[in-house]
Design an enzyme around this catalytic site. Sequence first.
Site, PDB file in Angstrom:
ATOM      1  N   HIS A  84      -5.620  -4.075  -2.012  1.00 46.58           N
ATOM      2  CA  HIS A  84      -5.399  -2.988  -2.982  1.00 46.58           C
ATOM      3  C   HIS A  84      -5.343  -3.506  -4.421  1.00 46.58           C
ATOM      4  O   HIS A  84      -5.180  -2.721  -5.352  1.00 46.58           O
ATOM      5  CB  HIS A  84      -4.098  -2.239  -2.684  1.00 46.58           C
ATOM      6  CG  HIS A  84      -4.193  -1.260  -1.560  1.00 46.58           C
ATOM      7  ND1 HIS A  84      -4.814  -0.034  -1.689  1.00 46.58           N
ATOM      8  CD2 HIS A  84      -3.759  -1.319  -0.281  1.00 46.58           C
ATOM      9  CE1 HIS A  84      -4.751   0.618  -0.537  1.00 46.58           C
ATOM     10  NE2 HIS A  84      -4.113  -0.142   0.325  1.00 46.58           N
TER      11      HIS A  84
ATOM     12  N   LYS B 292     -12.549  -0.970  -0.478  1.00 45.55           N
ATOM     13  CA  LYS B 292     -11.721  -0.208  -1.422  1.00 45.55           C
ATOM     14  C   LYS B 292     -12.429  -0.204  -2.780  1.00 45.55           C
ATOM     15  O   LYS B 292     -13.465   0.439  -2.912  1.00 45.55           O
ATOM     16  CB  LYS B 292     -10.306  -0.780  -1.452  1.00 45.55           C
ATOM     17  CG  LYS B 292      -9.587  -0.475  -0.132  1.00 45.55           C
ATOM     18  CD  LYS B 292      -8.144  -0.906  -0.048  1.00 45.55           C
ATOM     19  CE  LYS B 292      -7.521  -0.366   1.226  1.00 45.55           C
ATOM     20  NZ  LYS B 292      -6.988  -1.383   2.125  1.00 45.55           N
TER      21      LYS B 292
ATOM     22  N   SER C  16       0.793  -1.227   0.000  1.00 46.77           N
ATOM     23  CA  SER C  16       0.000   0.000   0.000  1.00 46.77           C
ATOM     24  C   SER C  16       0.826   1.278   0.000  1.00 46.77           C
ATOM     25  O   SER C  16       0.362   2.298  -0.489  1.00 46.77           O
ATOM     26  CB  SER C  16      -0.946  -0.002   1.194  1.00 46.77           C
ATOM     27  OG  SER C  16      -0.209  -0.082   2.393  1.00 46.77           O
TER      28      SER C  16
END
Length: 414
Positions: free
Chosen positions: A233, A268, A205
Amino acid sequence: MRLEHALITTRAASFAARADATLAQLAQGGQYKHLQTLEGPMDAVVRVRGYGEVACFCSNNYLGLANHPEVVEAGVKALRDYGAGTASVRFICGTFAPHETLERALAALTGTEAAYSFVSAWTANEAVFPTLCEPGDLIISDELNHACIIDSIRLATAIKKGILKSVYRNNTLTGPNSLEQRLAEAAADPKVTGQIWVVTDGVFSMEGSIADLPTMRGLCDRHGAMLVVDDSHGTGVMGPTGRGTHEHWGMIGPGAPRADVFTGTLGKALGGGAGGYVAADRRVIEMLVQRGRPTLFSNALPVTVACSAAKAVDILLAEPHRVAKLRDNAAYARKRIREAGFDVIESPTAICPIIVHDTARAIAMSKRLLELGVFVIGFGYPVVPEGHARLRCQVSAAHDRSHIDALVAALRTL
Ligand SMILES: *Cc1c(COP(=O)(O)O)cnc(C)c1O
């Protein structure tokens, strides 16, 4: 009586004094976090209290689904159909039809047999090692893995004596302090009598770099190790159709090598609400259903979130052009930021860290950018090593070139 009172006073004072000292130290060192408050939905442009409308380059809303009308409507409909709360943990009466729908969608998305949802990816990861590991097992972890992986390992080793852990240098698979070296050490260690687990973030990240999953798979196979990938992610971002870092590497589909366990977030790219999941073989999922303390003793994922996230997965698969736009935007942003004279880390991800070295400078730049109408966060020590402070720009498919141009124009004035 007087003595007792004095003791209580001292104890109370000791926390207050200690906390005040810590907070003062954070303020002095420029590490004090001042929370910004949004007064409208998450999107390419957000309304920040005190600053008005600013282009947002610090959210994880990679596909622009957080405020997508169909994702919002799915949550609203779920609220009407199923009410506001589950009022139970999963194994008592908290499993609702939308949980099953979402979990089937997540298994299909990752290319696994089954999935199980949690209230966050943090909780999902925290369930993994304490539930699946036993004394004699060894967990080998990348040094830059997410905090929740680190805590999951800490919890596992604290509650079951004899679970072992070791750490390898970030993304370093051969040579000194590498994954290969840790596996070789394990082979020679008589205390390692059980399963070996290797765990990594798919996308790191703070760096925006990706794990070399094919090489890791090969190393794991040679040592009989299970490979666990937290792709929080990477999901919705990596690979031609956004299935994740494993798709980027071609590790999907019948006969392809793959990770043994995936963990990920719904907070996310997949709508950005909240929630997380583990996706794996049925055996792994059944162990989590039967023995995972975070879901045995904590409420189910809210059904509204489950329905919004399931819709987000549908949209991701039906509209692969969103993933392509995200990739184009990220490449464009990197190119323009570099042309503006900044040092941006190269990678195929949507995380574009601009290295500015000094923590105070990163924080000052972030403050100035917000005044200029661009919302980017500066990260410094201790989140990243001393001297590696950065502005972390996160690109979204919700951005148009004009937003990225505005970011670069603001950067040029610094
Ligand atoms: C963001 C993130 C998490 C935490 O996700 P939540 O669903 O917000 O708890 C966990 N792991 C990784 C790698 C992340 O990037």
